[in-house]
Design an enzyme around this catalytic site. Structure first.
Site, mmCIF file in Angstrom:
data_model
loop_
_atom_site.group_PDB
_atom_site.id
_atom_site.type_symbol
_atom_site.label_atom_id
_atom_site.label_comp_id
_atom_site.label_asym_id
_atom_site.label_seq_id
_atom_site.Cartn_x
_atom_site.Cartn_y
_atom_site.Cartn_z
ATOM 1 C CG HIS A 173 37.662 22.521 16.250
ATOM 2 N ND1 HIS A 173 37.271 21.515 15.410
ATOM 3 C CD2 HIS A 173 38.445 21.921 17.187
ATOM 4 C CE1 HIS A 173 37.780 20.368 15.826
ATOM 5 N NE2 HIS A 173 38.508 20.591 16.896
ATOM 6 C CE LYS A 230 41.766 18.845 15.035
ATOM 7 N NZ LYS A 230 42.138 18.756 16.464
ATOM 8 N NE ARG A 259 50.879 -2.818 14.735
ATOM 9 C CZ ARG A 259 51.941 -2.054 14.695
ATOM 10 N NH1 ARG A 259 52.692 -2.041 13.624
ATOM 11 N NH2 ARG A 259 52.301 -1.316 15.714
ATOM 12 C CD GLU A 314 39.581 22.380 24.795
ATOM 13 O OE1 GLU A 314 39.129 21.236 24.838
ATOM 14 O OE2 GLU A 314 40.624 22.670 24.173
HETATM 15 C C1 BG6 Z 1 39.981 18.507 19.410
HETATM 16 C C2 BG6 Z 1 41.314 19.039 19.860
HETATM 17 O O1 BG6 Z 1 39.866 18.583 18.022
HETATM 18 O O2 BG6 Z 1 38.946 19.293 19.999
HETATM 19 C C3 BG6 Z 1 41.410 19.013 21.373
HETATM 20 O O3 BG6 Z 1 42.341 18.227 19.324
HETATM 21 C C4 BG6 Z 1 40.242 19.748 21.984
HETATM 22 O O4 BG6 Z 1 42.636 19.587 21.814
HETATM 23 C C5 BG6 Z 1 38.933 19.250 21.408
HETATM 24 O O5 BG6 Z 1 40.281 19.523 23.389
HETATM 25 C C6 BG6 Z 1 37.771 20.084 21.882
HETATM 26 O O6 BG6 Z 1 36.567 19.482 21.501
HETATM 27 P P1 BG6 Z 1 35.240 19.706 22.325
HETATM 28 O O7 BG6 Z 1 34.198 18.997 21.536
HETATM 29 O O8 BG6 Z 1 35.477 19.109 23.695
HETATM 30 O O9 BG6 Z 1 35.035 21.175 22.384
#
Ligand code: BG6
Length: 494
Positions: free
Chosen positions: A249, A157, A42, A225
Site C-alpha cells: 500500500h 495480497k 472445501r 489505523e
Molecule cells: C490490509 C492489511 O492489506 O490493509 C491490514 O493486511 C490493514 O492489516 C488493511 O488493516 C487496511 O486497509 P484499509 O482499506 O482499511 O485502509
C-alpha cells in the site's frame, strides 16, 4: 458471457468485500451481463445454502443500499462448487460446471452475444495456495485463451513474503498464465482518493511546475489505523508492518505521488512509470536502515492470542527513503504506518520549501515563516487542504497559517464506493492499469527486503512499546526531529 470463480469462497474477504462489491455493481447496472459467480471452497454446501449465507452477510456489508428484491434478482447467478484445491478432479469438475453454465446461458441467451466467454479466477485463499491453484487451473485447461475465450487470474495480497518467494510465485504462475492474464490486487489502488492523486497531478496545470525538488522539501505518507491485530495474529506474526503495509500500500501510494506523467491512462504506460520510480529508490544498507527507520510495538500486542511472549514483530514502522532521479534527488520521503494509533488516518503531506527570504520574519511576525503544505486526506475524511500564510487582520504585519479546504463529501453526493467494486470491474473488463505487474512487485520487495533483514538481525534496537491510542513510539518523533522535521499529525473529522 462472464464467469467469475472465487477460490476461498467461505472466507471473510468473500463475504465482507467481494460479494457486497458485486452486489453493488449489479445494483448500479455495471456488472457485465450475463454473468455467473461461482464460489469454490472445501466446505460442503449447495447453491441454496451459500446464497442464504451470502444474503445475510451482504445485507450486513453492502451498506445502506441493500434491497432484498435486487438481491433476489442477482442470487440465481450465484453458484457453489465444493472442491479441494489439492485435488485435480475438483478442477476438472469446475471446468465442466463452467462449460455447462455457459452452455445453458447460450441456449437461454437472447439479447447478448454469448459466443464469447470471459473467465476470471479470483484467488482469495491462504497465500500458500496461490501457486498450486494457478497450476491446477492450467492442468485443467482453464488458463487457455482463444479467440472466443479470455481467462484471467486475480491474486490477492500478500504476493510473496520477500523477493525470492515473490519471484518463485511469479515463475509458478507464469508457467500457466501469461503476464497479461495476471491481475495482482492491491485494494488501495481501487480507492477513489488514491486515484484522485493522479487526477490532481495530471489533470491540473498548477501543481506540475512545482512538483519537484526545487519546491518540495519533503513528503510524508502515513497510513495509521486505530484497530489492533486481534484475530489475525498468526498471519501478522510472520508479516509485521513492513510486509503488511509498506511493500504494497505505502509504496503504491508513493508511486502515484512521485512517478513521471504517463502519456496515456493505460496499463503499460502507468505501470512502466511506476516501475521506473520504484527502481530509482535507493535501497538501504544495514547501516542506512539503522539510521533511516524506526519501529515500535503497541504495548498490549504480546497479549493478543497467538502472539509469542517475546515477539519482536513491529506494529509500527517509519522509514526515510530517497528517490535518485532528477525530479526527487535529496527530497526525503517519509513512510509511516502503525496499528493501535490514536485514529485511523491515511494521508499524504507535501511540505514545500520555506520562502528563501522573509521581509516579515524579524519585524512584526509572531511565528517563523512556514513552507506551504498540501495535505491529501485519503481516508476516512476524504479531502484536500492547502496551508498557506495569511496576514492577521488589524495587526501591523503579523501572519499565521490558514487553510483552503476541499472535501469530497461537500462537493459530491453519494457514498464513496468500496475499492473492490472498481477493481473487480476492471479485472472483468481486462483493464490492468490499477493492478501490480510482476516487475513492480519484485522491485517493491527489493526495497523492503534489506530493511526487513536489518530489523530481523541483531543490530536494530528492539521495537519501542507505545500505548494504544497514542501517536506511536516517542523515538519516531525524536528521529524526525533529528532531520529537522516534524510529523504532520491530524485526526480527521469525519
Ligand atoms: C490490509 C492489511 O492489506 O490493509 C491490514 O493486511 C490493514 O492489516 C488493511 O488493516 C487496511 O486497509 P484499509 O482499506 O482499511 O485502509
Amino acid at each position: 458471457m462472464h464467469s467469475l470463480v472465487i477460490f476461498g469462497a467461505s472466507g471473510d474477504l468473500t463475504s465482507r468485500k467481494l460479494i457486497p462489491a458485486l452486489y453493488n455493481l449489479f445494483l448500479k447496472k455495471r456488472l457485465p451481463q450475463p454473468i455467473h459467480i461461482v464460489g469454490f471452497s472445501r466446505t460442503p454446501m449447495d447453491d441454496e445454502i451459500w446464497r442464504n449465507k451470502l444474503l445475510e452477510t451482504t445485507r450486513q456489508f453492502a451498506g445502506n443500499t441493500f434491497c432484498e428484491n435486487s438481491w433476489n434478482a442477482l442470487a440465481p447467478f450465484i453458484h457453489y462448487h465444493t472442491g479441494d484445491i489439492g485435488n485435480p478432479d475438483s478442477f476438472t469438475s469446475l471446468a465442466a460446471l463452467l462449460d455447462q453454465l455457459e452452455q445453458n446461458q447460450s441456449e437461454n441467451g437472447k439479447q447478448t452475444d454469448v459466443t464469447e466467454s470471459h473467465r476470471l479466477f479470483y484467488l482469495s485463499t491462504a497465500p500458500q495456495f496461490y501457486g498450486s491453484v494457478a497450476e491446477q487451473l492450467g492442468v485443467a485447461g482453464l488458463s487457455t485463451e482463444s479467440s472466443e475465450r479470455t481467462s484471467r487470474i486475480v491474486i490477492e495480497k500478500p504476493f510473496g513474503t520477500d523477493l525470492e518467494s515473490a519471484q518463485n510465485l511469479n515463475e509458478k504462475i507464469h508457467r500457466q498464465f501469461k503476464e497479461s492474464q495476471v491481475y495482482r490486487i492491491d485494494h488501495y489502488l481501487g480507492k477513489e482518493t488514491v486515484n484522485n492523486v493522479l487526477v490532481l497531478r495530471f489533470a491540473n496545470t498548477i501543481f506540475e511546475p512545482i512538483w519537484n525538488r526545487n519546491y518540495i522539501q519533503n513528503i510524508q505518507i502515513t497510513a495509521n489505523e486505530d484497530i489492533l491485530v486481534g484475530r489475525r495474529a498468526s498471519y501478522y506474526e510472520t508479516a509485521g508492518i513492513l510486509r503488511d503495509m509498506f511493500q504494497n500500500h505505502l509504496l503504491q501510494i508513493l508511486t502515484f505521488v512521485t512517478m513521471e506523467p504517463p502519456a496515456r491512462f493505460d496499463a503499460k504506460a502507468i505501470r512502466d512509470e511506476k516501475v521506473k520510480v520504484l527502481q530509482s529508490i535507493r535501497p538501504l544498507t544495514e547501516e542506512e536502515t539503522l539510521q533511516n527507520s524506526v519501529r515500535g510495538q503497541y504495548r498490549s500486542y504480546r497479549d493478543e492470542p497467538g502472539v509469542a511472549k517475546g515477539s519482536q514483530t513491529a506494529t509500527y514502522g517509519a522509514v526515510r527513503l530517497f528517490i535518485d532521479n532528477w525530479r526527487w534527488k535529496d527530497v526525503p520521503v517519509f513512510l509511516r504506518s502503525g496499528k493501535g494509533m490514536a485514529c485511523r488516518s491515511t494521508q499524504i503531506v507535501i511540505n514545500f520549501r520555506q520562502p528563501p527570504h522573509s521581509m516579515f520574519a524579524d519585524k512584526a511576525s509572531n511565528l517563523p515563516l512556514q513552507g506551504n503544505r498540501l495535505l491529501l486526506q485519503l481516508q476516512p475524511a476524504e479531502g484536500i487542504q492547502v496551508h498557506f500564510m495569511t496576514k492577521i487582520p488589524d495587526t501591523d504585519m503579523k501572519i499565521r497559517p490558514s487553510e483552503l479546504n476541499f472535501n469530497f463529501k461537500n462537493s459530491f453526493s453519494g457514498e464513496m464506493p468500496d475499492s473492490y467494486e472498481r477493481l473487480l470491474l476492471d479485472a472483468m473488463n481486462g483493464d490492468a492499469s490499477l493492478f501490480a505487474r510482476s516487475d513492480e512487485v519484485e522491485t517493491a520487495w527489493r526495497i523492503i527486503d534489506p530493511i526487513q533483514k536489518t530489523w530481523d538481525g541483531g543490530k536494530m534496537q528492539d521495537p519501542e512499546f507505545y500505548e494504544t491510542g497514542s501517536t506511536g513510539p516517542t523515538q519516531a518523533d525524536r528521529w524526525m526531529e533529528s532531520f529537522g522535521q516534524n510529523w504532520f499529525d491530524l485526526c480527521p473529522i469525519v
